[in-house]
Enzyme design. Sequence first.
Site, short mmCIF file in Angstrom:
data_model
loop_
_atom_site.label_atom_id
_atom_site.label_comp_id
_atom_site.label_asym_id
_atom_site.label_seq_id
_atom_site.Cartn_x
_atom_site.Cartn_y
_atom_site.Cartn_z
N ARG A 226 65.07 29.49 45.69
CA ARG A 226 64.84 28.49 46.73
C ARG A 226 63.39 28.02 46.63
NH1 ARG A 226 68.93 28.12 50.26
NH2 ARG A 226 70.44 29.85 50.34
N ASP A 304 82.18 27.14 44.32
CA ASP A 304 83.10 26.63 45.35
C ASP A 304 84.00 25.50 44.85
OD1 ASP A 304 82.04 28.36 47.22
OD2 ASP A 304 80.56 26.94 47.94
N ARG A 348 82.36 27.41 52.18
CA ARG A 348 81.93 26.99 53.51
C ARG A 348 82.59 25.68 53.92
NH1 ARG A 348 76.06 27.36 53.31
NH2 ARG A 348 76.59 29.57 53.15
N HIS A 437 79.24 38.74 47.28
CA HIS A 437 78.63 38.28 46.04
C HIS A 437 79.30 38.84 44.78
CE1 HIS A 437 75.58 36.89 48.82
NE2 HIS A 437 75.12 36.12 47.85
N GLY A 719 99.94 31.10 15.12
CA GLY A 719 100.85 30.44 14.19
C GLY A 719 100.11 29.39 13.39
#
Length: 925
Positions: A226, A304, A348, A437, A719
Site C-alpha cells: 500500500r 475476485d 466483496r 488468505h 495422441g
Amino acid sequence: MPLGLSHVVLNAPSLEELNKAVAFYNNLGFQTLSPTKEGDVWLKLPAKCSQNATDLTLRILISTVDLSPRPTLEEDWSRLSGGLVLLSNDLEKRKSHLNSIDAKYQEYAEDGELYTLDPLNNVIVFTDRPALPNLLDLPQIDSNSSKKDHAVPRKIAVLTSGGDAAGMNASVRAVVRYGISKGCHVYGVYEGYQGLVDGGDRIRRMDWKSVRGWLSVGGTSIGTARCMPFKTREGRLRAAENLVHHGIDSLIVCGGDGSLTGADVFRSEWPGLLDELKKANRITEEDATTYGHLTIVGLVGSIDNDMAGTDITIGAVTSLHRICESVDSIGTTALSHSRAFVIEVMGRHCGWLALMAGIATGADFVFIPERPPMEDDWESTMCAVAHRHRMLGKRKTVIIVAEGAIDKSLKPIRPEYIKDILTDRLGLDTRVTTLGHTQRGGSPAAFDRILATIQGVASVDAVLRSTPETPSPLIGMTSNKVTCGPLMKAVELTHEVAKAIGEKNFARAMELRDPQFAEEFNAYTASTILDDESDLLPAHLRLRIGIVHMGAPAGGMNAATRTAVRYALNRGHTPFAIFNGFPGLVHGSIEELTWIGVDGWISHGGSELGTNRAVPGEDVDMGMVAYQLQKFNIQALMIVGGFEAFSGLIKLNEAREKYPSLCIPIGLIPATVSNNVPGTDFSLGSDTSLNSIINACDSIMQSARSSRRRVFVVEVQGGMSGYLAVEGGLATGANTVYIPEEGIKLERLQSDVRHLMALYLDDDADKSEGRIILRNEKASKTYTTDVISNILKDEGRGLFDSRTAVLGHIQQGNTPSPMDRIHATRLAMRCIDFIEQHTGAALEKAHLLGEPVPIELTNVPESVAVVGLTGAEVHFPSVKELVPKADLANRKPNKAWWFEHRDLVDLLSGRGLFTPEAQESLKQQ
C-alpha cells in the site's frame, strides 16, 4: 546464451593447425573445457575474465576444409566477412600482448578498434566501444556499423500492485523476457507504487535470468505494498522523477481496479509533473522533451475476477483451486459427522469465487452480492433446500458465502448468522470456516500461468504500438482470445457493478458481469436449488435419456453426469446410466439414476459409469445398439467422451437411415485429456490433465535443479494432438516441446543440443539450473523419449546429463480441476436443453393428435451434434458440418487455436532472441 547464439564453430584442416589455434586462444584468456577429445576442442572465455557481458564459447573442429589465403597486412581486415568481437578497455595493453605472441594486427584508432587474425585466418576485433554483439557469425560485417545511428531501446518498467494474485510472477516473467526479445530494456519496480516513489535500488534493470523459476511461484516476487505517498502530488512527482532518471517512459501495471486507476491518473498528470520537475531543476529540458509521454498498460491481477472488460483475471482460477481443495477436504469431515459447514470466501463486490466454488463442490446453497435471495424470509428458503437434500439422503450440508453477501435490503449476510439458523431451525451440528488468505496462496494453476504469460506478452506489444493519443489499454481475455481495450472504460464498468448493487438494481449487476456468469448461476440453481418440482415439464414432454461414457477416462465425466441427472430429474425426465460404454448397452447394462445416486460425483475423477473405446458400427454391432435403445425406450442420448465418441457420433448419424430408434437427439460432451474433439475449444479433462502435468513437472524441475546440470525429457499424452505438450510447456517453462504437428528431425535435435549447451555454459557453475523438455507421445516413431534423452546426454559433452520421465496415466488426474467441473456443469445442462429442443415438436404433435409417442423423434442433421465451448459460448455444431473440419486419420481438428502459443514456448526459453530489434538493442549496450 542470452544473445540467442550458443557458440562459434571454427574449422581447422589438421590437428597441427587446431593445436596452434587452441594455443592462440589460450593466450587470449580462453579456457579449454574438459573433457575434450582429439580433433574437437571447446574453449570458453568467462565474462569475469573479459569486459564482455556474457561468457564466450568456441568450438574448434578438424574439418576437411582448406584455409582461405591469409590476408596480407596491406589489405583492409575490417572489410573481411565474419568475426569475433571482444571488448577491451585498454587497447594499448592489448597491442603489447599481441606483440608478445608475435600476432600481427591493424589498428583503427579513431574507431577504437584493433583487428587481428587467428592461426585459422579468422578475424578478431578488439574494441573499447561496445557497439556490436559479443558473438558475430554473420555473412558480412560492416566496418562502419559502429558509426551508424541507432534508435534508443525502449525502456519499460513493470510493477505489481494491490492484493497479490497467483500468476503475477508469470506475467512479470513474460514481460521481462518478451521485452528483451523485442530489444527493450525492462525494469522491475519493487514494492509496487512505493518503489516508484522511493526509486533507488527499488527500480532495477531485469535480465533474462532475473525471472528464472518464477512461473511456479505464487504471489509476486517483486513485491506489492500500500502506498499512501503515491496518492499525493509530491509522491507522484518523485515517481515521475525516478522514472525519468532511469530513462523509462512506459509502465506495465498488474493489479486491480484501484491500482490501474492510479496508473491512468499518473499518465494524465505526466506532462504537468514534468513541467513542475523542470521548473524545480529536478530534470533537464532535454529530459522533459525526451520523456514527454508516459505509456501505461494494465494487466488485471485479482483473485475476485471482478474487472469488467475481461472474462477472467490473473489469479482467480488459482484462488478457486484453493477454495475447492479446502471445501473438498471439509466435505469428508462433514460427511463423517453428518455436519453442516458455512464457508466464507473472498469477494466483496463480486460473487464469482463463491458461485464457481458452489458449482465445483456441489454446495447446497450460495450467497453472492450480485444476486441476493429475493425472498423476505430467505432463511426459510435456505432451510427448505437443506432439509430436502437431507431427506433425499445427503449426510452433509455445505453453504458458501461471499464476504460481500447481502440480502435484497442490502443487509450483510454473515456466516455466523447462517450457522445459528441451521442449528436452531434444523438442529444441524454446524461449523463456520473462513478460508481467508489461503485463497491467495500457493503455486499458480496451469490456467493462470498460461493466461498471465500470453497477457504479459500482449502488454509489451501494446507498449510498442502505443502513441500519445492512444488511451491507456487494458489487456484482457474475452471468448478465449486476448483483447486490448480502453482501461478506464473497464474501470468505470467495474465501479458500475457496485453502484448497481447499492441501488438494488441486481439485474443490472448481473448484466455487467461476463455473459457466462449468469448462465452458470442458472445452471447451478437449476441443478441444485430447484429440486422441488417447480421446474417440471408437462408429462407429455418428458423423456427417457441415456447417458454413456466413451473413450479414455477424463476429469469432469462424472461431474457432467451428475448435473445431467439432477437437471433432467428437475425437468421431469428419467435418466439412465449405460455402463461400460456401447458394449454395455449391447449387453443391457442399463440402470435408472437417482438424485442421491450421483451425490458427490462432481469431485470424482475417472468414470463412475465405466468407459471403453469400442465404437458402434466398428467394434460393436449397430443393429444391437439400435435394438437395445428401442427395447429400453431410450429417447435421447448424451455421450461423454473423446475422439472415439466423435467417431461413434459419425457412425450413429450414418445409421439413422437404417434404424428408426437412432432418430433421436444425440449430444456429445467432449471429454478427453488430448483436447482433440472437433467443435470445441476445450474438452473436459484437458484442464485437469494440464494441472497434473505442471504438478509433476514442478517436482521434476526441483529434482533437476537439485542435481544441477540435468535435463529431463518428459513424455506427455495427447495422441496426435500437441495441445498438452504446448500448453504444458508454456505453463512449466519448458526449454522446448516436440509435437506431432511438427515432427522431429535430426537438425532440430542438433539445434536443441547447442541451445542447451549454451545455457549451461552461461550458467554459474555453482548454480546451474535443471531444465525440462516436453515430448508428445506420438511426436516421432524414430526419436523416442529414450532416444532423445540419450542424444542429449551424449552430445552434451559433459556439460549436462539427461533423464526421462513418462507421466503416463497420472495425466488423467485424480480429482477434476474446478474449471473442468464448471465446464461439465454448464455443458451438461445445455445438452439437456438441446435434447428438449429437438424432441419438443414431435412430442407436442403426438400429444395434440392423441397418438402414441413415435420411435423416431427427430431426423434433422442438427440433432446429432457436439455440445462444445467456442470461446465463451456453448455451441451445437452438427457432426455433419464438423466432419469436413476434422482430420479423421490423425484424430483431431484441422485447425487448433492453441498452436499460436507454440512459438512462445521457444521464445521464452531463450530461443529466437537474435531478432532485428534485439540486435539493435545489443548494439547500444
